[in-house]
Design a protein around this motif. Structure first.
Motif, PDB file in Angstrom:
ATOM      1  N   HIS A   1      56.176  88.106   9.558  1.00  0.00           N
ATOM      2  CA  HIS A   1      56.585  87.643  10.887  1.00  0.00           C
ATOM      3  C   HIS A   1      56.179  86.196  11.162  1.00  0.00           C
ATOM      4  CE1 HIS A   1      58.049  91.616  11.919  1.00  0.00           C
ATOM      5  NE2 HIS A   1      56.937  92.114  11.379  1.00  0.00           N
ATOM      6  N   LYS A   2      54.909  85.951  11.367  1.00  0.00           N
ATOM      7  CA  LYS A   2      54.475  84.611  11.760  1.00  0.00           C
ATOM      8  C   LYS A   2      54.324  83.714  10.533  1.00  0.00           C
ATOM      9  CE  LYS A   2      50.877  82.088  14.267  1.00  0.00           C
ATOM     10  NZ  LYS A   2      49.586  82.196  14.986  1.00  0.00           N
ATOM     11  N   THR A   3      55.121  82.660  10.465  1.00  0.00           N
ATOM     12  CA  THR A   3      55.003  81.677   9.380  1.00  0.00           C
ATOM     13  C   THR A   3      54.721  80.310   9.980  1.00  0.00           C
ATOM     14  OG1 THR A   3      57.377  81.165   9.351  1.00  0.00           O
ATOM     15  CG2 THR A   3      56.628  82.976   7.943  1.00  0.00           C
ATOM     16  N   MET A   4      53.942  79.512   9.265  1.00  0.00           N
ATOM     17  CA  MET A   4      53.655  78.169   9.770  1.00  0.00           C
ATOM     18  C   MET A   4      53.141  77.287   8.643  1.00  0.00           C
ATOM     19  SD  MET A   4      50.048  78.595  11.849  1.00  0.00           S
ATOM     20  CE  MET A   4      49.889  76.818  12.011  1.00  0.00           C
ATOM     21  N   TRP A   5      53.248  75.989   8.843  1.00  0.00           N
ATOM     22  CA  TRP A   5      52.745  74.992   7.908  1.00  0.00           C
ATOM     23  C   TRP A   5      51.366  74.500   8.339  1.00  0.00           C
ATOM     24  CZ3 TRP A   5      54.877  73.427   3.372  1.00  0.00           C
ATOM     25  CH2 TRP A   5      56.218  73.749   3.136  1.00  0.00           C
ATOM     26  N   HIS A   6      50.531  74.206   7.345  1.00  0.00           N
ATOM     27  CA  HIS A   6      49.301  73.450   7.572  1.00  0.00           C
ATOM     28  C   HIS A   6      49.134  72.517   6.386  1.00  0.00           C
ATOM     29  CE1 HIS A   6      45.337  72.299   8.904  1.00  0.00           C
ATOM     30  NE2 HIS A   6      44.832  72.623   7.717  1.00  0.00           N
ATOM     31  N   GLN A   7      49.381  71.233   6.635  1.00  0.00           N
ATOM     32  CA  GLN A   7      49.392  70.240   5.558  1.00  0.00           C
ATOM     33  C   GLN A   7      50.372  70.694   4.479  1.00  0.00           C
ATOM     34  OE1 GLN A   7      45.200  69.807   4.582  1.00  0.00           O
ATOM     35  NE2 GLN A   7      44.762  68.776   6.511  1.00  0.00           N
ATOM     36  N   GLN A   8      49.921  70.799   3.211  1.00  0.00           N
ATOM     37  CA  GLN A   8      50.868  71.170   2.145  1.00  0.00           C
ATOM     38  C   GLN A   8      50.975  72.682   1.949  1.00  0.00           C
ATOM     39  OE1 GLN A   8      47.748  70.197   1.542  1.00  0.00           O
ATOM     40  NE2 GLN A   8      47.026  70.715  -0.521  1.00  0.00           N
ATOM     41  N   TRP A   9      50.296  73.441   2.812  1.00  0.00           N
ATOM     42  CA  TRP A   9      50.267  74.894   2.676  1.00  0.00           C
ATOM     43  C   TRP A   9      51.297  75.550   3.585  1.00  0.00           C
ATOM     44  CZ3 TRP A   9      47.005  77.348  -0.807  1.00  0.00           C
ATOM     45  CH2 TRP A   9      46.017  76.557  -1.391  1.00  0.00           C
ATOM     46  N   PHE A  10      52.131  76.408   2.995  1.00  0.00           N
ATOM     47  CA  PHE A  10      53.020  77.258   3.781  1.00  0.00           C
ATOM     48  C   PHE A  10      52.333  78.617   3.916  1.00  0.00           C
ATOM     49  CE2 PHE A  10      56.424  80.372   4.346  1.00  0.00           C
ATOM     50  CZ  PHE A  10      57.039  79.831   5.472  1.00  0.00           C
ATOM     51  N   ASN A  11      52.251  79.127   5.149  1.00  0.00           N
ATOM     52  CA  ASN A  11      51.425  80.295   5.427  1.00  0.00           C
ATOM     53  C   ASN A  11      52.200  81.410   6.112  1.00  0.00           C
ATOM     54  OD1 ASN A  11      48.583  78.941   4.952  1.00  0.00           O
ATOM     55  ND2 ASN A  11      49.728  77.544   6.277  1.00  0.00           N
ATOM     56  N   VAL A  12      51.848  82.634   5.765  1.00  0.00           N
ATOM     57  CA  VAL A  12      52.222  83.821   6.538  1.00  0.00           C
ATOM     58  C   VAL A  12      50.935  84.300   7.196  1.00  0.00           C
ATOM     59  CG1 VAL A  12      53.106  86.178   6.481  1.00  0.00           C
ATOM     60  CG2 VAL A  12      54.055  84.452   4.927  1.00  0.00           C
ATOM     61  N   LEU A  13      50.951  84.456   8.515  1.00  0.00           N
ATOM     62  CA  LEU A  13      49.734  84.783   9.270  1.00  0.00           C
ATOM     63  C   LEU A  13      49.982  85.989  10.165  1.00  0.00           C
ATOM     64  CD1 LEU A  13      48.698  81.135  10.260  1.00  0.00           C
ATOM     65  CD2 LEU A  13      47.797  82.510   8.365  1.00  0.00           C
TER      66      LEU A  13
ATOM     67  N   SER B   1      61.882  73.909  -3.103  1.00  0.00           N
ATOM     68  CA  SER B   1      61.695  74.107  -1.660  1.00  0.00           C
ATOM     69  C   SER B   1      62.278  75.421  -1.174  1.00  0.00           C
ATOM     70  CB  SER B   1      62.333  72.953  -0.890  1.00  0.00           C
ATOM     71  OG  SER B   1      63.754  72.957  -1.075  1.00  0.00           O
ATOM     72  N   LYS B   2      63.148  76.029  -1.968  1.00  0.00           N
ATOM     73  CA  LYS B   2      63.868  77.208  -1.492  1.00  0.00           C
ATOM     74  C   LYS B   2      63.004  78.459  -1.427  1.00  0.00           C
ATOM     75  CE  LYS B   2      68.573  75.677  -2.334  1.00  0.00           C
ATOM     76  NZ  LYS B   2      69.900  76.033  -2.843  1.00  0.00           N
ATOM     77  N   VAL B   3      61.824  78.438  -2.057  1.00  0.00           N
ATOM     78  CA  VAL B   3      60.936  79.592  -1.913  1.00  0.00           C
ATOM     79  C   VAL B   3      60.483  79.715  -0.458  1.00  0.00           C
ATOM     80  CG1 VAL B   3      58.809  78.342  -2.515  1.00  0.00           C
ATOM     81  CG2 VAL B   3      58.932  80.795  -2.851  1.00  0.00           C
ATOM     82  N   VAL B   4      60.307  78.581   0.209  1.00  0.00           N
ATOM     83  CA  VAL B   4      59.968  78.603   1.633  1.00  0.00           C
ATOM     84  C   VAL B   4      61.151  79.121   2.443  1.00  0.00           C
ATOM     85  CG1 VAL B   4      59.405  77.167   3.633  1.00  0.00           C
ATOM     86  CG2 VAL B   4      58.221  76.796   1.459  1.00  0.00           C
ATOM     87  N   ASN B   5      62.361  78.707   2.078  1.00  0.00           N
ATOM     88  CA  ASN B   5      63.555  79.179   2.781  1.00  0.00           C
ATOM     89  C   ASN B   5      63.658  80.701   2.742  1.00  0.00           C
ATOM     90  OD1 ASN B   5      65.374  76.393   1.371  1.00  0.00           O
ATOM     91  ND2 ASN B   5      64.404  76.535   3.386  1.00  0.00           N
ATOM     92  N   ILE B   6      63.382  81.296   1.575  1.00  0.00           N
ATOM     93  CA  ILE B   6      63.538  82.747   1.438  1.00  0.00           C
ATOM     94  C   ILE B   6      62.520  83.476   2.309  1.00  0.00           C
ATOM     95  CG2 ILE B   6      62.021  83.294  -0.534  1.00  0.00           C
ATOM     96  CD1 ILE B   6      65.584  84.483  -0.479  1.00  0.00           C
ATOM     97  N   LEU B   7      61.302  82.926   2.404  1.00  0.00           N
ATOM     98  CA  LEU B   7      60.278  83.554   3.236  1.00  0.00           C
ATOM     99  C   LEU B   7      60.613  83.399   4.725  1.00  0.00           C
ATOM    100  CD1 LEU B   7      57.116  82.445   1.230  1.00  0.00           C
ATOM    101  CD2 LEU B   7      57.989  84.780   1.437  1.00  0.00           C
ATOM    102  N   GLU B   8      61.064  82.213   5.098  1.00  0.00           N
ATOM    103  CA  GLU B   8      61.433  81.998   6.500  1.00  0.00           C
ATOM    104  C   GLU B   8      62.628  82.864   6.898  1.00  0.00           C
ATOM    105  OE1 GLU B   8      59.986  77.438   7.436  1.00  0.00           O
ATOM    106  OE2 GLU B   8      61.946  77.724   6.501  1.00  0.00           O
ATOM    107  N   ASP B   9      63.618  82.966   6.007  1.00  0.00           N
ATOM    108  CA  ASP B   9      64.801  83.778   6.309  1.00  0.00           C
ATOM    109  C   ASP B   9      64.435  85.259   6.418  1.00  0.00           C
ATOM    110  OD1 ASP B   9      66.288  81.494   6.285  1.00  0.00           O
ATOM    111  OD2 ASP B   9      67.243  81.851   4.343  1.00  0.00           O
ATOM    112  N   ALA B  10      63.568  85.726   5.515  1.00  0.00           N
ATOM    113  CA  ALA B  10      63.137  87.126   5.572  1.00  0.00           C
ATOM    114  C   ALA B  10      62.409  87.407   6.881  1.00  0.00           C
ATOM    115  CB  ALA B  10      62.240  87.452   4.376  1.00  0.00           C
ATOM    116  N   SER B  11      61.610  86.428   7.320  1.00  0.00           N
ATOM    117  CA  SER B  11      60.887  86.568   8.586  1.00  0.00           C
ATOM    118  C   SER B  11      61.853  86.644   9.769  1.00  0.00           C
ATOM    119  CB  SER B  11      59.926  85.391   8.771  1.00  0.00           C
ATOM    120  OG  SER B  11      59.351  85.390  10.048  1.00  0.00           O
ATOM    121  N   GLU B  12      62.822  85.738   9.787  1.00  0.00           N
ATOM    122  CA  GLU B  12      63.780  85.697  10.899  1.00  0.00           C
ATOM    123  C   GLU B  12      64.635  86.963  10.978  1.00  0.00           C
ATOM    124  OE1 GLU B  12      66.058  82.181  10.373  1.00  0.00           O
ATOM    125  OE2 GLU B  12      64.345  80.823  10.680  1.00  0.00           O
ATOM    126  N   LYS B  13      64.942  87.540   9.810  1.00  0.00           N
ATOM    127  CA  LYS B  13      65.827  88.707   9.766  1.00  0.00           C
ATOM    128  C   LYS B  13      65.059  90.031   9.770  1.00  0.00           C
ATOM    129  CE  LYS B  13      69.266  86.113   7.055  1.00  0.00           C
ATOM    130  NZ  LYS B  13      70.193  85.865   8.151  1.00  0.00           N
TER     131      LYS B  13
END
Length: 342
Positions: free
Chosen positions: A263-275, A229-241
Motif C-alpha cells: 500500500h504505502k510507497t515512498m522515496w527517501h533519497q535513492q531508496w524506494f520503500n514500501v512502508l 526504473s521499471k521495477v519501481v513502476n511495477i511496485l507502484e502500479d501493484a500498490s495503486e491497483k
C-alpha cells in the motif's frame, strides 16, 4: 577482551560519536570488518554469544509470538512481521517456514554464528555466515513473548563468552563460462519443457550457466531486458491497483517472501520503500544493474516474474503475481507486466 577487539571497539565508539545514526552494517563496511566482528566488541554488555545450533534455535522461535523477520542483501532489505509457523526441517537442502506472514527458505549450510542482541528495548536473535556476514535477524515486537526470548537465550547461551572467533573469507564467485561453451540449443529445449518454476535453478546448474547468462540465452519471447526504473513502476502500479504480489529477497543463506498487497510507497533519497504495518521493503535503486521480465512454463500455465540484478549478476529482488501451486497466474498480473513491455 583481546587487544584487537578493544581497538575495534574504540574505533566503533568513535564512529558512533561522529555519526550516531550510522547502522552497524554500514559501520562495519567503513571499518573494513564484518558485522559479526563489531557485535563481538559488545559481548557481555548488549551481546550474548549463542551456541551455533541454528536449527535448534529456529525450532524454538515460534514461541516468541509475533516478531519481525529481516533478511537483506547489499541492495535490498525485506522486513516482515508475523509468527514463525509450520517449520519444516526434514529436507537436507532447505529448511522451511511456510506461514501466511513469515515465509522462508533457509540454506543452513551457510549459517555459522548466532547472537542475542539487546539494544535498549530492542531485542533480537541474529544469524551470520562463516565470514561474519549477517544472513537473518529476528526482532521482537510489542506483541512478542519476552519471557520466551529470555528462556531461549538462557538455553542456548554459549558457555564461553570470550571465544576467539575465526571468520573465513567468502568463497570467490564462479567465473561465467563463455556463451560459446554452453549447449544453448539443449538449454532452450530444457527451458520449454519446465513443469515447475523450482526446476529452473537445477536447470541452470545442469547447463553450467549463470542466472543472467540464462536470461540472455533464453528461448525467444521468454526473457526480455527492460529499463531498470521499471521495477519501481511495477511496485507502484501493484500498490495503486491493490494487486496481491509476491516479493522475494535473499542472500546465500535465506530467501524471505512477502505475499499480499502493498500500500504505502515512498522515496527517501535513492531508496524506494514500501512502508506497510506488517511489511517493509527498502530498495536502493542506484545499485540496480539489470531488470528482466522472465517467463517460465509450468503445469499451471506460464508464470511471469520481474527479476532484478546487481552489476555482479546477483539477485536483488524477484517479483511475481500472487499464486499457489495448482492455480494459474493472475490475469491482472499478466496485464501489469504486459504494460511494462510496451
Amino acid at each position: 577482551m583481546s587487544t584487537l577487539v578493544n581497538k575495534l571497539k574504540e574505533k566503533w565508539e568513535a564512529l558512533k560519536t561522529e555519526n550516531p545514526h550510522l547502522r552497524i552494517r554500514n559501520a562495519a563496511a567503513e571499518l573494513g570488518v564484518s558485522e559479526a566482528e563489531l557485535l563481538l566488541t559488545n559481548v557481555g554488555d548488549e551481546v550474548t554469544i549463542l551456541k551455533p545450533e541454528c536449527a535448534d534455535i529456529l525450532s524454538e522461535v515460534e514461541k516468541l509470538g509475533k516478531v519481525m523477520a529481516l533478511t537483506r542483501n547489499e541492495e535490498c532489505v525485506h522486513e516482515r512481521k508475523g509468527t514463525y509457523l509450520n517449520g519444516d526441517f526434514s529436507s537436507s537442502h532447505a529448511l522451511l517456514f511456510v506461514g501466511e506472514d513469515i515465509d522462508l527458505r533457509i540454506f543452513l549450510h551457510h549459517w555459522k554464528f548466532a547472537f542475542a542482541v539487546v539494544e535498549g528495548d530492542r531485542r533480537s536473535i541474529q544469524f551470520f555466515g562463516k565470514d561474519g556476514l549477517a544472513l537473518h535477524k529476528i526482532y521482537l515486537t510489542k506483541d512478542s513473548n519476552e519471557e520466551a526470548f529470555d528462556n531461549l537465550v538462557s538455553r542456548f547461551k554459549a558457555e564461553n563468552q570470550e571465544e576467539a572467533f575465526v571468520f573465513e573469507t567468502a568463497a570467490p564467485k564462479e567465473t561465467e563460462k563463455p556463451d560459446s561453451e554452453i549447449d544453448a540449443e539443449g538449454f532452450r529445449k530444457s527451458w520449454l519443457e519446465l513443469k515447475d518454476t523450482h526446476e529452473f535453478f537445477m536447470m541452470t546448474r545442469k547447463f553450467g550457466v549463470s542466472r543472467t547468462q540464462a536470461l540472455r540465452l533464453a528461448p525467444e519471447g521468454y526473457a526480455k531486458k527492460i529499463d531498470s526504473s521499471k521495477v519501481v513502476n511495477i511496485l507502484e502500479d501493484a500498490s495503486e491497483k491493490n494487486l496481491p504480489i509476491m516479493i522475494f529477497v535473499g542472500n546465500r543463506g535465506v530467501i524471505q517472501i512477502h505475499t499480499g498487497e502493498i500500500h504505502k510507497t515512498m522515496w527517501h533519497q535513492q531508496w524506494f520503500n514500501v512502508l506497510d504495518p506488517d511489511f517493509n521493503l527498502h530498495l536502493d535503486v542506484t545499485k540496480i544493474a539489470e531488470v528482466w521480465i522472465v517467463k517460465k512454463p509450468t503445469e499451471d500455465g506460464e508464470v511471469t516474474a520481474i527479476e532484478v540484478f546487481n552489476k555482479e549478476g546477483d539477485f536483488i529482488v524477484q517479483i511475481f503475481g500472487k499464486r499457489k501451486p495448482g492455480i494459474p497466474e493472475l490475469q491482472e498480473w499478466k496485464d501489469l507486466v504486459a504494460d511494462l513491455e510496451k
